[in-house]
Design a protein around this motif. Structure first.
Motif, PDB file in Angstrom:
ATOM      1  N   PHE A 143      21.384  74.793  67.607  1.00 17.44           N
ATOM      2  CA  PHE A 143      21.496  75.354  68.952  1.00 17.44           C
ATOM      3  C   PHE A 143      22.182  74.305  69.816  1.00 17.44           C
ATOM      4  O   PHE A 143      21.647  73.220  70.032  1.00 17.44           O
ATOM      5  N   GLY A 144      23.379  74.645  70.293  1.00 18.94           N
ATOM      6  CA  GLY A 144      24.118  73.678  71.091  1.00 18.94           C
ATOM      7  C   GLY A 144      24.455  72.453  70.256  1.00 18.94           C
ATOM      8  O   GLY A 144      25.012  72.543  69.164  1.00 18.94           O
ATOM      9  N   LYS A 145      24.067  71.292  70.766  1.00 16.07           N
ATOM     10  CA  LYS A 145      24.389  70.039  70.072  1.00 16.07           C
ATOM     11  C   LYS A 145      23.290  69.579  69.121  1.00 16.07           C
ATOM     12  O   LYS A 145      23.422  68.549  68.460  1.00 16.07           O
ATOM     13  N   ILE A 146      22.193  70.330  69.041  1.00 17.61           N
ATOM     14  CA  ILE A 146      21.095  69.943  68.155  1.00 17.61           C
ATOM     15  C   ILE A 146      21.250  70.677  66.823  1.00 17.61           C
ATOM     16  O   ILE A 146      21.253  71.904  66.773  1.00 17.61           O
ATOM     17  N   LYS A 147      21.386  69.883  65.750  1.00 21.63           N
ATOM     18  CA  LYS A 147      21.644  70.480  64.433  1.00 21.63           C
ATOM     19  C   LYS A 147      20.793  69.790  63.369  1.00 21.63           C
ATOM     20  O   LYS A 147      20.776  68.561  63.292  1.00 21.63           O
ATOM     21  N   PHE A 148      20.097  70.597  62.566  1.00 21.05           N
ATOM     22  CA  PHE A 148      19.337  70.091  61.426  1.00 21.05           C
ATOM     23  C   PHE A 148      19.936  70.697  60.156  1.00 21.05           C
ATOM     24  O   PHE A 148      20.010  71.915  60.018  1.00 21.05           O
ATOM     25  N   ILE A 149      20.367  69.830  59.243  1.00 20.82           N
ATOM     26  CA  ILE A 149      21.049  70.266  58.021  1.00 20.82           C
ATOM     27  C   ILE A 149      20.200  69.885  56.816  1.00 20.82           C
ATOM     28  O   ILE A 149      19.702  68.760  56.743  1.00 20.82           O
ATOM     29  N   PRO A 150      20.010  70.786  55.850  1.00 18.41           N
ATOM     30  CA  PRO A 150      19.203  70.444  54.672  1.00 18.41           C
ATOM     31  C   PRO A 150      19.889  69.409  53.795  1.00 18.41           C
ATOM     32  O   PRO A 150      21.112  69.428  53.629  1.00 18.41           O
ATOM     33  N   ILE A 151      19.106  68.527  53.219  1.00 22.59           N
ATOM     34  CA  ILE A 151      19.630  67.436  52.399  1.00 22.59           C
ATOM     35  C   ILE A 151      20.455  67.961  51.227  1.00 22.59           C
ATOM     36  O   ILE A 151      21.423  67.321  50.794  1.00 22.59           O
ATOM     37  N   GLU A 152      20.106  69.130  50.704  1.00 21.19           N
ATOM     38  CA  GLU A 152      20.812  69.669  49.536  1.00 21.19           C
ATOM     39  C   GLU A 152      22.290  69.952  49.831  1.00 21.19           C
ATOM     40  O   GLU A 152      23.092  70.042  48.907  1.00 21.19           O
ATOM     41  N   ALA A 153      22.647  70.103  51.114  1.00 24.40           N
ATOM     42  CA  ALA A 153      24.014  70.474  51.476  1.00 24.40           C
ATOM     43  C   ALA A 153      24.921  69.281  51.741  1.00 24.40           C
ATOM     44  O   ALA A 153      26.141  69.407  51.725  1.00 24.40           O
ATOM     45  N   VAL A 154      24.341  68.102  51.996  1.00 26.33           N
ATOM     46  CA  VAL A 154      25.121  66.979  52.538  1.00 26.33           C
ATOM     47  C   VAL A 154      25.769  66.164  51.420  1.00 26.33           C
ATOM     48  O   VAL A 154      25.095  65.669  50.523  1.00 26.33           O
ATOM     49  N   ALA A 155      27.094  66.031  51.507  1.00 25.95           N
ATOM     50  CA  ALA A 155      27.845  65.265  50.520  1.00 25.95           C
ATOM     51  C   ALA A 155      28.110  63.835  50.983  1.00 25.95           C
ATOM     52  O   ALA A 155      28.138  62.908  50.177  1.00 25.95           O
ATOM     53  N   VAL A 156      28.332  63.645  52.302  1.00 24.66           N
ATOM     54  CA  VAL A 156      28.617  62.318  52.850  1.00 24.66           C
ATOM     55  C   VAL A 156      27.913  62.181  54.191  1.00 24.66           C
ATOM     56  O   VAL A 156      27.916  63.111  55.005  1.00 24.66           O
ATOM     57  N   ALA A 157      27.301  61.018  54.425  1.00 30.82           N
ATOM     58  CA  ALA A 157      26.718  60.703  55.735  1.00 30.82           C
ATOM     59  C   ALA A 157      27.352  59.403  56.224  1.00 30.82           C
ATOM     60  O   ALA A 157      27.422  58.422  55.482  1.00 30.82           O
ATOM     61  N   VAL A 158      27.808  59.416  57.481  1.00 25.10           N
ATOM     62  CA  VAL A 158      28.545  58.275  58.026  1.00 25.10           C
ATOM     63  C   VAL A 158      27.815  57.730  59.246  1.00 25.10           C
ATOM     64  O   VAL A 158      27.428  58.490  60.144  1.00 25.10           O
ATOM     65  N   GLN A 159      27.631  56.415  59.270  1.00 24.89           N
ATOM     66  CA  GLN A 159      27.064  55.721  60.423  1.00 24.89           C
ATOM     67  C   GLN A 159      28.189  54.944  61.098  1.00 24.89           C
ATOM     68  O   GLN A 159      28.882  54.142  60.462  1.00 24.89           O
ATOM     69  N   CYS A 160      28.415  55.197  62.397  1.00 27.68           N
ATOM     70  CA  CYS A 160      29.463  54.511  63.154  1.00 27.68           C
ATOM     71  C   CYS A 160      28.816  53.462  64.063  1.00 27.68           C
ATOM     72  O   CYS A 160      28.026  53.809  64.942  1.00 27.68           O
ATOM     73  N   LYS A 161      29.168  52.197  63.830  1.00 21.25           N
ATOM     74  CA  LYS A 161      28.607  51.103  64.620  1.00 21.25           C
ATOM     75  C   LYS A 161      29.739  50.308  65.259  1.00 21.25           C
ATOM     76  O   LYS A 161      30.874  50.327  64.789  1.00 21.25           O
ATOM     77  N   SER A 162      29.408  49.574  66.329  1.00 22.85           N
ATOM     78  CA  SER A 162      30.389  48.681  66.926  1.00 22.85           C
ATOM     79  C   SER A 162      30.236  47.315  66.272  1.00 22.85           C
ATOM     80  O   SER A 162      30.049  47.213  65.072  1.00 22.85           O
ATOM     81  N   SER A 163      30.299  46.247  67.053  1.00 21.54           N
ATOM     82  CA  SER A 163      30.174  44.911  66.470  1.00 21.54           C
ATOM     83  C   SER A 163      28.729  44.604  66.070  1.00 21.54           C
ATOM     84  O   SER A 163      28.467  43.723  65.261  1.00 21.54           O
ATOM     85  N   ASN A 164      27.784  45.350  66.653  1.00 23.80           N
ATOM     86  CA  ASN A 164      26.368  45.151  66.332  1.00 23.80           C
ATOM     87  C   ASN A 164      25.956  46.152  65.247  1.00 23.80           C
ATOM     88  O   ASN A 164      25.850  47.346  65.519  1.00 23.80           O
ATOM     89  N   ILE A 165      25.726  45.639  64.047  1.00 17.55           N
ATOM     90  CA  ILE A 165      25.374  46.547  62.941  1.00 17.55           C
ATOM     91  C   ILE A 165      23.875  46.542  62.662  1.00 17.55           C
ATOM     92  O   ILE A 165      23.434  47.022  61.623  1.00 17.55           O
ATOM     93  N   ASN A 166      23.091  46.004  63.600  1.00 14.20           N
ATOM     94  CA  ASN A 166      21.632  45.993  63.425  1.00 14.20           C
ATOM     95  C   ASN A 166      21.122  47.421  63.253  1.00 14.20           C
ATOM     96  O   ASN A 166      21.537  48.336  63.961  1.00 14.20           O
ATOM     97  N   GLY A 167      20.226  47.608  62.332  1.00 14.03           N
ATOM     98  CA  GLY A 167      19.619  48.924  62.108  1.00 14.03           C
ATOM     99  C   GLY A 167      20.366  49.777  61.103  1.00 14.03           C
ATOM    100  O   GLY A 167      19.881  50.848  60.727  1.00 14.03           O
ATOM    101  N   ALA A 168      21.545  49.318  60.651  1.00 15.52           N
ATOM    102  CA  ALA A 168      22.333  50.130  59.721  1.00 15.52           C
ATOM    103  C   ALA A 168      21.596  50.343  58.399  1.00 15.52           C
ATOM    104  O   ALA A 168      21.618  51.448  57.838  1.00 15.52           O
ATOM    105  N   GLU A 169      20.934  49.304  57.906  1.00 10.02           N
ATOM    106  CA  GLU A 169      20.233  49.423  56.623  1.00 10.02           C
ATOM    107  C   GLU A 169      19.045  50.378  56.740  1.00 10.02           C
ATOM    108  O   GLU A 169      18.792  51.181  55.829  1.00 10.02           O
ATOM    109  N   ASP A 170      18.313  50.304  57.872  1.00 11.80           N
ATOM    110  CA  ASP A 170      17.180  51.223  58.073  1.00 11.80           C
ATOM    111  C   ASP A 170      17.670  52.664  58.154  1.00 11.80           C
ATOM    112  O   ASP A 170      17.009  53.590  57.677  1.00 11.80           O
TER     113      ASP A 170
END
Length: 331
Positions: A103-130
């Motif tokens: 609904f609008g910008k809120i989206k929940f996608i089932p894990i079975e469908a996802v082929a790639v997940a991307v995390q976009c960070k700036s110079s601070n990559i803290n929290g990327a591993e978590d």
């Protein structure tokens, strides 16, 4: 030299020039991408972050087949009710798998469908591993009913065990996981570069499959921590991921298809030894990984229905207990 020979040589020369132009175009694309990513919006970090996600998204739009859809700002959910941290970019199958909620910008996608997940960070990559771990903990459900050529097929653990006993056939997919990509802007170079001290490789670079980075010189670089894995290892990692997480882990491991090494690695798909043409190399490397998954898992409708039913039963019971406690304490 006769006319026909001359025309043939001119055609060969033109073809070589065209191939060279494609190679140079990819190098130019990397420079353009870097310039767009380092463009800063004064005093507005939210706008800058959103802009950068759009730029990274444009890269993947050019790269992945049209069978996949790319969404910004989603959550991934499994049929156990586990939910990932927010995913900046999700590349997933939208043809056969429903959104769990949209609904609008809120989206929940089932894990079975996802082929790639991307995390976009700036110079601070803290929290990327978590963030990566919040996705790897999700459990795809091996329980689907779909039409195949012989008729209806109930794809679950029991039927897989029966198939193994009767026909000695194993399952090509039991528990997929997304390819995990980190996109960053670390000025001193790629945070997973094995030659740099104090970077993510001393933590858990293995939590990501691909790390893309733009440095202070606007140079785009790529590190694939497991680039020397045989394709068979990638196949097992992406199609039979960490089966020990399941209660019936022994059964899962029995029905999961194995196989011998193919003697092929992603390292062999680099266009040049110096790694100067990152985007052209990545086009082949990422799509090779997608072909090792090939298709997301068939959607396990019943597993998600069971999760919602169980949640309703539990919340109704808690509600009745709270109501009873309140009425019992009133005079």
């Amino acid at each position: 030299m006769d006319k026909e020979t001359k025309q043939k040589e001119e055609r060969i020369k033109a073809e070589k020039n065209t191939v060279r132009a494609i190679i140079d175009n990819y190098k130019g694309l990397a420079g353009s991408l870097a310039q767009q990513l380092t463009l800063k919006t004064p005093n507005h970090h939210v706008t800058t972050g959103s802009h950068r996600e759009e730029v990274w998204k444009s890269l993947f739009v050019q790269m992945v087949p049209r069978k996949f859809h790319i969404e910004q700002g989603v959550f991934i959910i499994d049929s156990e009710g586990h939910i990932s941290d927010e995913v900046d970019l999700a590349i997933f199958d939208e043809n056969y798998t429903p959104y769990i909620f949209k609904f609008g910008k809120i989206k929940f996608i089932p894990i079975e469908a996802v082929a790639v997940a991307v995390q976009c960070k700036s110079s601070n990559i803290n929290g990327a591993e978590d963030w990566a771990k919040s996705i790897k903990r999700l459990l795809p459900a091996f329980d689907s009913v779909t039409r195949v050529l012989p008729g209806l097929n109930h794809n679950n653990l029991e039927s897989a065990k029966m198939l193994l006993e009767k026909e000695k056939k194993q399952q090509s997919q039991t528990a997929t996981r997304p390819i995990l990509i980190l996109c960053s802007l670390v000025e001193k170079g790629n945070p997973a570069d094995p030659h740099k001290a104090g970077t993510i490789q001393h933590g858990n670079a293995k939590d990501f499959d691909i790390i893309l980075n733009v440095d202070e010189n606007n140079q785009l670089s790529q590190v694939i921590p497991n680039e020397n894995w045989d394709y068979r290892e990638w196949y097992k990692e992406l199609n039979h991921y960490d089966l020990k997480r399941y209660k019936e882990c022994d059964d899962y491991e029995k029905v999961a298809m194995g196989g011998s090494s193919l003697g092929k690695t992603l390292k062999e798909l680099e266009i040049d030894k110096e790694g100067e043409n990152v985007i052209l190399s990545l086009t082949f490397q990422l799509n090779q990984l997608l072909m090792l998954i090939n298709n997301p898992m068939f959607f396990p409708h019943q597993s998600y229905v069971n999760m919602f039913r169980e949640h309703l039963i539990n919340t109704d019971r808690v509600g009745k207990e709270q109501t009873g406690a309140k009425s019992g304490g009133t005079k």
